[in-house]
Scaffold this active site. Sequence first.
Site, PDB file in Angstrom:
ATOM      1  NE  ARG A   1      12.336  -6.270   7.850  1.00  0.00           N
ATOM      2  CZ  ARG A   1      11.522  -6.130   8.893  1.00  0.00           C
ATOM      3  NH1 ARG A   1      11.949  -6.473  10.088  1.00  0.00           N
ATOM      4  NH2 ARG A   1      10.290  -5.664   8.751  1.00  0.00           N
TER       5      ARG A   1
ATOM      6  CE  LYS B   1      -9.567  -5.968  10.441  1.00  0.00           C
ATOM      7  NZ  LYS B   1      -8.411  -6.279   9.593  1.00  0.00           N
TER       8      LYS B   1
ATOM      9  NE  ARG C   1      -9.329   0.334   9.077  1.00  0.00           N
ATOM     10  CZ  ARG C   1      -8.879  -0.784   8.520  1.00  0.00           C
ATOM     11  NH1 ARG C   1      -9.363  -1.957   8.869  1.00  0.00           N
ATOM     12  NH2 ARG C   1      -7.950  -0.728   7.598  1.00  0.00           N
TER      13      ARG C   1
ATOM     14  CB  VAL D   1      -0.957   0.000   1.222  1.00  0.00           C
ATOM     15  CG1 VAL D   1      -1.690   1.322   1.343  1.00  0.00           C
ATOM     16  CG2 VAL D   1      -1.959  -1.149   1.101  1.00  0.00           C
TER      17      VAL D   1
ATOM     18  CB  SER E   1      -2.294  -7.197  -3.332  1.00  0.00           C
ATOM     19  OG  SER E   1      -3.600  -6.887  -3.735  1.00  0.00           O
TER      20      SER E   1
ATOM     21  CB  CYS F   1      -9.285  -2.964   1.148  1.00  0.00           C
ATOM     22  SG  CYS F   1      -8.944  -4.548   1.921  1.00  0.00           S
TER      23      CYS F   1
ATOM     24  CG  HIS G   1     -10.512  -6.884  -2.142  1.00  0.00           C
ATOM     25  ND1 HIS G   1      -9.440  -7.708  -2.362  1.00  0.00           N
ATOM     26  CD2 HIS G   1     -10.306  -6.310  -0.922  1.00  0.00           C
ATOM     27  CE1 HIS G   1      -8.616  -7.638  -1.318  1.00  0.00           C
ATOM     28  NE2 HIS G   1      -9.114  -6.793  -0.444  1.00  0.00           N
TER      29      HIS G   1
HETATM   30  P1  A2P Z   1      10.071  -3.213   5.549  1.00  0.00           P
HETATM   31  O1  A2P Z   1      10.070  -3.345   4.049  1.00  0.00           O
HETATM   32  O2  A2P Z   1      11.263  -2.483   6.049  1.00  0.00           O
HETATM   33  O3  A2P Z   1       9.797  -4.510   6.269  1.00  0.00           O
HETATM   34  P2  A2P Z   1       3.259  -5.049   3.364  1.00  0.00           P
HETATM   35  O4  A2P Z   1       1.930  -4.562   3.859  1.00  0.00           O
HETATM   36  O5  A2P Z   1       3.382  -5.051   1.894  1.00  0.00           O
HETATM   37  O6  A2P Z   1       3.640  -6.355   3.996  1.00  0.00           O
HETATM   38  O7  A2P Z   1       4.336  -3.979   3.894  1.00  0.00           O
HETATM   39  C1  A2P Z   1       4.527  -3.700   5.246  1.00  0.00           C
HETATM   40  C2  A2P Z   1       5.269  -2.379   5.403  1.00  0.00           C
HETATM   41  O8  A2P Z   1       5.442  -2.145   6.801  1.00  0.00           O
HETATM   42  C3  A2P Z   1       6.665  -2.375   4.789  1.00  0.00           C
HETATM   43  O9  A2P Z   1       6.943  -1.103   4.258  1.00  0.00           O
HETATM   44  C4  A2P Z   1       7.539  -2.676   5.990  1.00  0.00           C
HETATM   45  O10 A2P Z   1       8.844  -2.203   5.880  1.00  0.00           O
HETATM   46  C5  A2P Z   1       6.805  -1.849   7.043  1.00  0.00           C
HETATM   47  N1  A2P Z   1       7.238  -2.257   8.380  1.00  0.00           N
HETATM   48  C6  A2P Z   1       7.313  -3.494   8.891  1.00  0.00           C
HETATM   49  N2  A2P Z   1       7.826  -3.465  10.153  1.00  0.00           N
HETATM   50  C7  A2P Z   1       8.067  -2.166  10.433  1.00  0.00           C
HETATM   51  C8  A2P Z   1       8.597  -1.464  11.558  1.00  0.00           C
HETATM   52  N3  A2P Z   1       8.991  -2.108  12.660  1.00  0.00           N
HETATM   53  N4  A2P Z   1       8.721  -0.108  11.478  1.00  0.00           N
HETATM   54  C9  A2P Z   1       8.327   0.548  10.371  1.00  0.00           C
HETATM   55  N5  A2P Z   1       7.833  -0.060   9.263  1.00  0.00           N
HETATM   56  C10 A2P Z   1       7.692  -1.388   9.297  1.00  0.00           C
END
Ligand code: A2P
Length: 341
Positions: free
Chosen positions: A40, A220, A100, A15, A159, A129, A249
């Site tokens: 990461r 939800k 929410r 998203v 997704s 969504c 969806h």
């Molecule tokens: P990252 O790519 O560094 O893991 P999706 O909904 O597609 O699974 O994406 C989840 C999003 O949330 C990604 O951008 C992921 O970043 C981010 N995210 C996951 N853990 C954390 C965290 N501890 N702090 C900030 N963002 C996070």
Amino acid sequence: MKKVNVAIVGATGAVGTKILEKLLERDFPVQSIKLLASKRSAGTEITAGGHNYIVEETVPESFDGIDIAFFSAGGSISEKFAHEAVKRGAVVIDNTSAFRMTEQIPLVVPEVNADALNGHAGIISNPNCSTIQMVTALQPIREKLGLNRIIVSTYQAVSGAGSEAIDELENQSNQFTKRSEIKAEILPSASAERHYPIAFNAIPQIDSFDSSGYTLEELKMMNETKKIFGDPELSVSATCVRLPVVTGHSESVYIEVGQDGVTVKELHDLLTNAPGVVVQDDPSKQLYPMPLFAEGKDEVFVGRIRKDPEHPAGFHLWIVSDNLLKGAALNSVQIAETLLT
Ligand code: A2P
């Protein structure tokens, strides 16, 4: 329009990536854009709209000087950082379910209840969504004819469960065609005790189960719809199913409107004139909405509009939309646009 400093938390995700795309595509008045994710991803370069952005780790100081922060990194990250962002002066538009159903926090689909933004206290929730596309399509009907009942069954894309679920569908499809062992680790939800293949399957579980036997996704849809419509008496029940579709969806929606004798043509006319809605409904031409063709589009598509022969106020509709756009990123950006006007 005043230019604003924007942050996207979860900018590397399914998203978050679309939020950046929509901000650029819609000429949102940005002064600066900060892309935030987990440790990461810190240092990762993302190129969009001819700009290079460097992803930063999300920390409390990330929100200093930010006017609008979009959150889409999961509920626990919103719980950890949203209030901090507000304390530092940002308005938070949160894509997770963290706030929410909190009474004082507006839950907004601009075509339906933009008024709910008045007097917000810093956090605004973007609905689920599946809920967004359904209420967008039902609003013109409800406004004109009233609405007593909704029974919805969803056919949801992977997704909606994030980029890892998209990878899982692709990997399993390859494993299936190669006749190798199918590995299931993500769906129905990463935290579930059991995982099932989504490729060539349909999983009637999205999120975990409540003691009522409904899943959290179903609850939800039921609770958020009532909140957005401001109608706690509205009868809503849902069954949510995950399908091997990447994006888009679909929903089979049964409604009972507030009066008898309404015709299919009246519904067609109401929907044809509704903002953000496109009617695709001509059985003689096999015209109906499908997720493959809704992907990448902003609108909510409605077709298969039929009167229930067994109920004087009952109708069936088929509602399809891109879950990452109107179902998430686009609706969030529209909320921000509404705040700025
Ligand atoms: P990252 O790519 O560094 O893991 P999706 O909904 O597609 O699974 O994406 C989840 C999003 O949330 C990604 O951008 C992921 O970043 C981010 N995210 C996951 N853990 C954390 C965290 N501890 N702090 C900030 N963002 C996070």
